[in-house]
Design an enzyme around this catalytic site. Structure first.
Site, PDB file in Angstrom:
ATOM      1  N   SER A   1      20.650  71.170   1.322  1.00  0.00           N
ATOM      2  CA  SER A   1      21.239  72.219   0.478  1.00  0.00           C
ATOM      3  C   SER A   1      20.158  73.248   0.187  1.00  0.00           C
ATOM      4  O   SER A   1      18.956  72.944   0.276  1.00  0.00           O
ATOM      5  CB  SER A   1      21.721  71.596  -0.838  1.00  0.00           C
ATOM      6  OG  SER A   1      22.077  72.604  -1.761  1.00  0.00           O
TER       7      SER A   1
ATOM      8  N   LYS B   1      18.085  66.427  -2.735  1.00  0.00           N
ATOM      9  CA  LYS B   1      18.138  67.362  -1.605  1.00  0.00           C
ATOM     10  C   LYS B   1      16.717  67.750  -1.150  1.00  0.00           C
ATOM     11  O   LYS B   1      16.481  67.938   0.049  1.00  0.00           O
ATOM     12  CB  LYS B   1      18.981  68.585  -1.949  1.00  0.00           C
ATOM     13  CG  LYS B   1      20.481  68.275  -2.160  1.00  0.00           C
ATOM     14  CD  LYS B   1      21.144  67.688  -0.914  1.00  0.00           C
ATOM     15  CE  LYS B   1      22.663  67.567  -1.077  1.00  0.00           C
ATOM     16  NZ  LYS B   1      23.323  67.013   0.120  1.00  0.00           N
TER      17      LYS B   1
ATOM     18  N   VAL C   1      28.998  55.213   1.685  1.00  0.00           N
ATOM     19  CA  VAL C   1      27.627  55.149   2.214  1.00  0.00           C
ATOM     20  C   VAL C   1      26.643  54.469   1.252  1.00  0.00           C
ATOM     21  O   VAL C   1      25.496  54.232   1.623  1.00  0.00           O
ATOM     22  CB  VAL C   1      27.097  56.548   2.620  1.00  0.00           C
ATOM     23  CG1 VAL C   1      27.906  57.126   3.767  1.00  0.00           C
ATOM     24  CG2 VAL C   1      27.048  57.500   1.436  1.00  0.00           C
TER      25      VAL C   1
ATOM     26  N   ILE D   1      29.333  77.213  -0.285  1.00  0.00           N
ATOM     27  CA  ILE D   1      30.398  77.078   0.720  1.00  0.00           C
ATOM     28  C   ILE D   1      31.663  76.647  -0.017  1.00  0.00           C
ATOM     29  O   ILE D   1      31.614  75.762  -0.878  1.00  0.00           O
ATOM     30  CB  ILE D   1      30.026  76.006   1.783  1.00  0.00           C
ATOM     31  CG1 ILE D   1      28.600  76.226   2.355  1.00  0.00           C
ATOM     32  CG2 ILE D   1      31.073  75.986   2.896  1.00  0.00           C
ATOM     33  CD1 ILE D   1      28.380  77.491   3.126  1.00  0.00           C
TER      34      ILE D   1
ATOM     35  N   ASN E   1      26.277  63.653   5.957  1.00  0.00           N
ATOM     36  CA  ASN E   1      26.895  64.775   5.245  1.00  0.00           C
ATOM     37  C   ASN E   1      27.463  64.399   3.876  1.00  0.00           C
ATOM     38  O   ASN E   1      27.554  65.257   2.988  1.00  0.00           O
ATOM     39  CB  ASN E   1      28.009  65.350   6.151  1.00  0.00           C
ATOM     40  CG  ASN E   1      28.936  66.280   5.426  1.00  0.00           C
ATOM     41  OD1 ASN E   1      28.608  67.448   5.191  1.00  0.00           O
ATOM     42  ND2 ASN E   1      30.113  65.787   5.028  1.00  0.00           N
TER      43      ASN E   1
ATOM     44  N   ALA F   1      16.675  67.014  -6.794  1.00  0.00           N
ATOM     45  CA  ALA F   1      15.644  66.051  -6.386  1.00  0.00           C
ATOM     46  C   ALA F   1      16.012  65.369  -5.070  1.00  0.00           C
ATOM     47  O   ALA F   1      15.174  65.253  -4.167  1.00  0.00           O
ATOM     48  CB  ALA F   1      15.446  65.009  -7.490  1.00  0.00           C
TER      49      ALA F   1
ATOM     50  N   TYR G   1      20.576  66.180  -8.193  1.00  0.00           N
ATOM     51  CA  TYR G   1      20.980  66.750  -6.900  1.00  0.00           C
ATOM     52  C   TYR G   1      19.806  67.499  -6.267  1.00  0.00           C
ATOM     53  O   TYR G   1      19.501  67.334  -5.083  1.00  0.00           O
ATOM     54  CB  TYR G   1      22.165  67.681  -7.144  1.00  0.00           C
ATOM     55  CG  TYR G   1      22.866  68.227  -5.919  1.00  0.00           C
ATOM     56  CD1 TYR G   1      23.921  67.542  -5.335  1.00  0.00           C
ATOM     57  CD2 TYR G   1      22.499  69.454  -5.362  1.00  0.00           C
ATOM     58  CE1 TYR G   1      24.595  68.056  -4.231  1.00  0.00           C
ATOM     59  CE2 TYR G   1      23.158  69.974  -4.261  1.00  0.00           C
ATOM     60  CZ  TYR G   1      24.213  69.277  -3.695  1.00  0.00           C
ATOM     61  OH  TYR G   1      24.869  69.790  -2.595  1.00  0.00           O
TER      62      TYR G   1
END
Ligand code: NAI
Length: 261
Positions: A152, A169, A72, A198, A98, A167, A165
């Site tokens: 998240s 999210k 991506v 998860i 995702n 920042a 991460y």
């Protein structure tokens, strides 16, 4: 009294493109949509892995699945994947952003800069590029286009050493709200899921006994979630009947984000 209106609770016949579908929540989401009768384009930078997921879905008896290798962070590949989906299934009704990864670093570390750039590229810039590439097709969907971004609980707060991460999210939540406002007039909804802990490959390096201790301390349900528990909420956001859910930020975290002590 006005008669009760029964709304459509099926994604059968809809076409969904899922990123990061070779593993974890993306894989579970691909399985679930296929089982519900949707046409599934499963994508991942791990082309062999996502082909294997498509094969296992077919083996389970659900034929309307295809896979494509998609990193991506590659803008041209995003456009090509959307085109391939439309070519194969005749349209695109649902987009699930995702794909993601996790790499910890302290701001003083050299690696921080690179992790930051990769995180922004894969977990934020890619989302808007996929949305924009899918848009002409989402607009044509009769029952309303659907976008779900996997953010998240790190988009709602912050865990130490996880700055890039956290920042991005938070950025995914901002993007979700912006898209909900901008695309609502086209009948397209955009919502975000905030998974808590998860059990997937993303946290495979955390020892099991640490996970148990963490979950008992932090999560009211006292356990990690499984990918299918997130996939089912993602699916719910994509039903034709979810037509008034727009711009929602939905924690799927066993209650972790509302627990104070
Ligand atoms: P996972 O590691 O099982 O799956 C992630 C998938 O994304 C992998 O198949 C990987 O190859 C793919 N991917 C990574 N970089 C990519 C790229 N550049 N292009 C295309 N595909 C790429 O992890 P999981 O847990 O299923 O993660 C899915 C999403 O859920 C991620 O966005 C993650 O940030 C988010 N999330 C996960 C949580 C967890 O505890 N597992 C908690 C909160 C959010």
């Amino acid at each position: 009294m006005t008669p009760y209106q029964s709304l459509d609770r099926s994604v059968a016949g809809k076409t969904v493109l899922i990123t990061g579908a070779a593993s974890g929540m993306g894989r579970a989401t691909a399985h679930l949509f296929a089982r519900e009768g949707a046409n599934v384009m499963a994508t991942d930078m791990n082309g062999d892995g996502v082909a294997a997921v498509a094969a296992e879905i077919k083996e389970a008896g659900f034929a309307n699945v295809a896979s494509i290798a998609l990193d991506v962070s590659d803008h041209d590949a995003i456009k090509a994947s959307v085109a391939a989906t439309v070519e194969q299934f005749g349209g695109l009704d649902i987009l699930i952003n995702n794909a993601g990864f996790a790499r910890l670093a302290h701001p003083s570390e050299e690696a921080y800069e690179e992790i930051w750039e990769d995180s922004v590229a894969v977990m934020l810039t890619a989302h808007q590029r996929l949305i924009r590439a899918a848009l002409p097709h989402l607009m044509k969907t009769e029952t309303g286009g659907r976008i779900v971004n996997i953010a998240s609980t790190e988009g709602l707060g912050a865990t130490p050493l996880n700055g890039p991460y956290v920042a991005v999210k938070h950025g995914v939540i901002g993007l979700t709200r912006a898209m909900a406002v901008d695309l609502g007039r086209d009948g397209i909804t955009c919502n975000a899921i905030c998974p808590g802990p998860i059990d997937t490959a993303i946290n495979a390096s955390i020892p099991d006994d640490h996970k148990v201790i963490y979950a008992k301390r932090r999560v009211p349900l006292r356990r990690y979630g499984i990918p299918e528990e997130v996939a089912n909420i993602t699916l719910s956001c994509c039903l034709p009947a979810a037509s008034y859910l727009n711009g929602a930020i939905i924690p799927v975290d066993g209650g972790m984000s509302i627990k104070n002590a």
